[in-house]
Scaffold this active site. Structure first.
Site, PDB file in Angstrom:
ATOM      1  N   HIS A 108      25.473  -5.145 -12.622  1.00 52.19           N
ATOM      2  CA  HIS A 108      24.907  -4.238 -13.636  1.00 52.19           C
ATOM      3  C   HIS A 108      24.384  -5.033 -14.837  1.00 52.19           C
ATOM      4  O   HIS A 108      24.838  -4.830 -15.975  1.00 52.19           O
ATOM      5  CB  HIS A 108      25.958  -3.206 -14.069  1.00 52.19           C
ATOM      6  CG  HIS A 108      25.359  -1.979 -14.694  1.00 52.19           C
ATOM      7  ND1 HIS A 108      26.010  -0.775 -14.722  1.00 52.19           N
ATOM      8  CD2 HIS A 108      24.183  -1.762 -15.334  1.00 52.19           C
ATOM      9  CE1 HIS A 108      25.247   0.125 -15.337  1.00 52.19           C
ATOM     10  NE2 HIS A 108      24.126  -0.452 -15.715  1.00 52.19           N
TER      11      HIS A 108
ATOM     12  N   ARG B 104      21.990   4.072 -10.854  1.00 51.67           N
ATOM     13  CA  ARG B 104      23.446   4.208 -10.874  1.00 51.67           C
ATOM     14  C   ARG B 104      23.930   4.212  -9.430  1.00 51.67           C
ATOM     15  O   ARG B 104      23.260   4.758  -8.540  1.00 51.67           O
ATOM     16  CB  ARG B 104      23.882   5.516 -11.548  1.00 51.67           C
ATOM     17  CG  ARG B 104      23.821   5.509 -13.070  1.00 51.67           C
ATOM     18  CD  ARG B 104      24.815   4.516 -13.690  1.00 51.67           C
ATOM     19  NE  ARG B 104      24.783   4.497 -15.146  1.00 51.67           N
ATOM     20  CZ  ARG B 104      24.010   3.679 -15.863  1.00 51.67           C
ATOM     21  NH1 ARG B 104      23.200   2.823 -15.282  1.00 51.67           N
ATOM     22  NH2 ARG B 104      24.082   3.705 -17.186  1.00 51.67           N
TER      23      ARG B 104
ATOM     24  N   GLU C 215      32.392   0.200 -10.295  1.00 52.15           N
ATOM     25  CA  GLU C 215      32.025  -1.160 -10.672  1.00 52.15           C
ATOM     26  C   GLU C 215      33.272  -2.036 -10.837  1.00 52.15           C
ATOM     27  O   GLU C 215      34.376  -1.538 -10.929  1.00 52.15           O
ATOM     28  CB  GLU C 215      31.165  -1.127 -11.938  1.00 52.15           C
ATOM     29  CG  GLU C 215      29.909  -0.267 -11.691  1.00 52.15           C
ATOM     30  CD  GLU C 215      28.775  -0.474 -12.675  1.00 52.15           C
ATOM     31  OE1 GLU C 215      29.040  -0.899 -13.813  1.00 52.15           O
ATOM     32  OE2 GLU C 215      27.614  -0.203 -12.284  1.00 52.15           O
TER      33      GLU C 215
HETATM   34  C1  3PG Z   1      21.816   1.651 -19.334  1.00 49.93           C
HETATM   35  O1  3PG Z   1      22.227   2.749 -18.949  1.00 49.93           O
HETATM   36  O2  3PG Z   1      21.415   1.425 -20.480  1.00 49.93           O
HETATM   37  C2  3PG Z   1      21.726   0.524 -18.342  1.00 49.93           C
HETATM   38  O3  3PG Z   1      22.139   0.920 -17.081  1.00 49.93           O
HETATM   39  C3  3PG Z   1      22.521  -0.653 -18.823  1.00 49.93           C
HETATM   40  O4  3PG Z   1      23.872  -0.306 -18.873  1.00 49.93           O
HETATM   41  P1  3PG Z   1      24.886  -1.211 -19.694  1.00 49.93           P
HETATM   42  O5  3PG Z   1      24.538  -1.047 -21.138  1.00 49.93           O
HETATM   43  O6  3PG Z   1      26.230  -0.688 -19.373  1.00 49.93           O
HETATM   44  O7  3PG Z   1      24.670  -2.624 -19.258  1.00 49.93           O
END
Ligand code: 3PG
Length: 331
Positions: A297, A251, A280
């Site tokens: 991400h 994160r 983000e």
């Molecule tokens: C998670 O926490 O599962 C991963 O960081 C992926 O995040 P996302 O589902 O928001 O892409």
């Protein structure tokens, strides 16, 4: 995390004719979405503003979300019909868990479906970074042939420190060993069996400071909590080897981004691969640097992962609305 059959407060009627209302605010697999549309009244609104979300959530019985929204106490105050929050993935740092608990809202996540995707992606990013592949590609797109600027680092024989040895961290360690890297691991707590298992696998458990000082690559795989916020700041970056690389797939809040920017521009560390940002979908000065590779991400963005998540969402939401047990229920 608990897996239990605790009924959801204020059980929703499951009598014939009642169609529960689902609000989807982050992308989920199209197959799951199709099934949801057959079974429920579905509203899809990608990453709404807080105002729009407050409006939309009034009607919803189930919210399906990922990291693209923040579910704070304010939003939850408007969620008067909400029974379930389904986190279509792992991290729940963007949900006010206490406020949800106080409102009797059940929350579950899908913590294991992304393990392979995120671990493989970590290595993709790492190789891209240490061999300057992304930089070379950016140059080639501008018709620049700058071979002398593109001297990279071989991974074989180097040391990687995996910070956070959960599902993803352990998988990253295995891949790293396939590249003949030495693996150090940093964990907050270890059970004796786990320690033995790590030893058996040739993973050396070290404290955080030692990892920073010894590793050529630091790879972050911890959840964002009050204990991990700004885990990597000025002091930690200064403790790292000159020439070391940082990979953040965890994160954005785990790293002090201003300190990282300073370390990258002053040459204190060699480079960083970053999939997650403190804020983000916004400009970050880190993206301007040649020794940074950045992605939006996408660690868990594979068809296989999203399909698995979709299946678990379908099963868990149906079970929860029927008063049955919810797997990976957090509250
Ligand atoms: C998670 O926490 O599962 C991963 O960081 C992926 O995040 P996302 O589902 O928001 O892409």
């Amino acid at each position: 995390m608990r897996q239990d059959a605790q009924p959801i407060a204020g059980e929703l009627g499951s009598s014939a004719g009642v169609r529960h209302r689902l609000l989807v605010v982050d992308p989920i697999h199209e197959t799951a979405l199709r099934h949801f549309r057959e079974m429920y009244d579905v509203v899809v609104h990608m990453q709404p503003s807080p105002e729009a979300l407050r409006r939309l959530i009034c009607e919803a019985n189930v919210l399906i979300m990922r990291s693209g929204v923040t579910i704070d106490a304010d939003i939850l105050a408007a969620a008067t019909s909400l029974k379930i929050i389904a986190r279509a993935g792992s991290g729940v740092d963007n949900i006010d868990l206490e406020a949800a608990r106080n409102r009797g809202i059940a929350i579950f996540n899908v913590p294991d479906a992304g393990t392979v995707s995120v671990a493989e992606f970590t290595f993709g990013m790492l190789i891209c970074l240490v061999r300057k592949i992304a930089l070379a590609d950016r140059q080639m797109h501008r018709n620049l042939w700058k071979k002398t600027e593109l001297l990279g680092m071989e991974l074989s024989g180097k040391t990687i420190a995996v910070v956070g040895y959960g599902r993803i961290g352990a998988r990253v360690a295995t891949i790293a060993q396939g590249f003949a890297m030495h693996v150090l691991a940093v964990v907050e707590r270890t059970a004796p069996e786990r320690r033995i298992e790590m030893e058996r696998r040739g993973v050396a458990l070290v404290d955080f400071r030692e990892a920073l000082e010894r590793a050529d690559v630091i790879s972050l795989h911890v959840p964002l909590t009050e204990r991990t916020r700004n885990l990597i700041g000025t002091t930690e970056l200064q403790a790292m080897k000159r020439g070391a690389f940082l990979v953040n797939m965890a994160r954005g809040g785990v790293v002090d981004e201003a300190a990282l920017h300073r370390a990258l521009t002053s040459g204190e560390i060699a480079g960083a691969a970053i999939d997650v940002f403190r804020v983000e979908r916004q400009y970050s000065a880190l993206m301007e640097l040649d020794n940074v590779i950045a992605t939006p991400h996408i660690g868990a963005m594979t068809d296989a992962t999203q399909k698995k998540i979709g299946v678990q969402l379908l099963e868990n939401i149906a079970a929860g609305l029927a008063g049955g047990s919810i797997a990976n229920r957090i509250i």
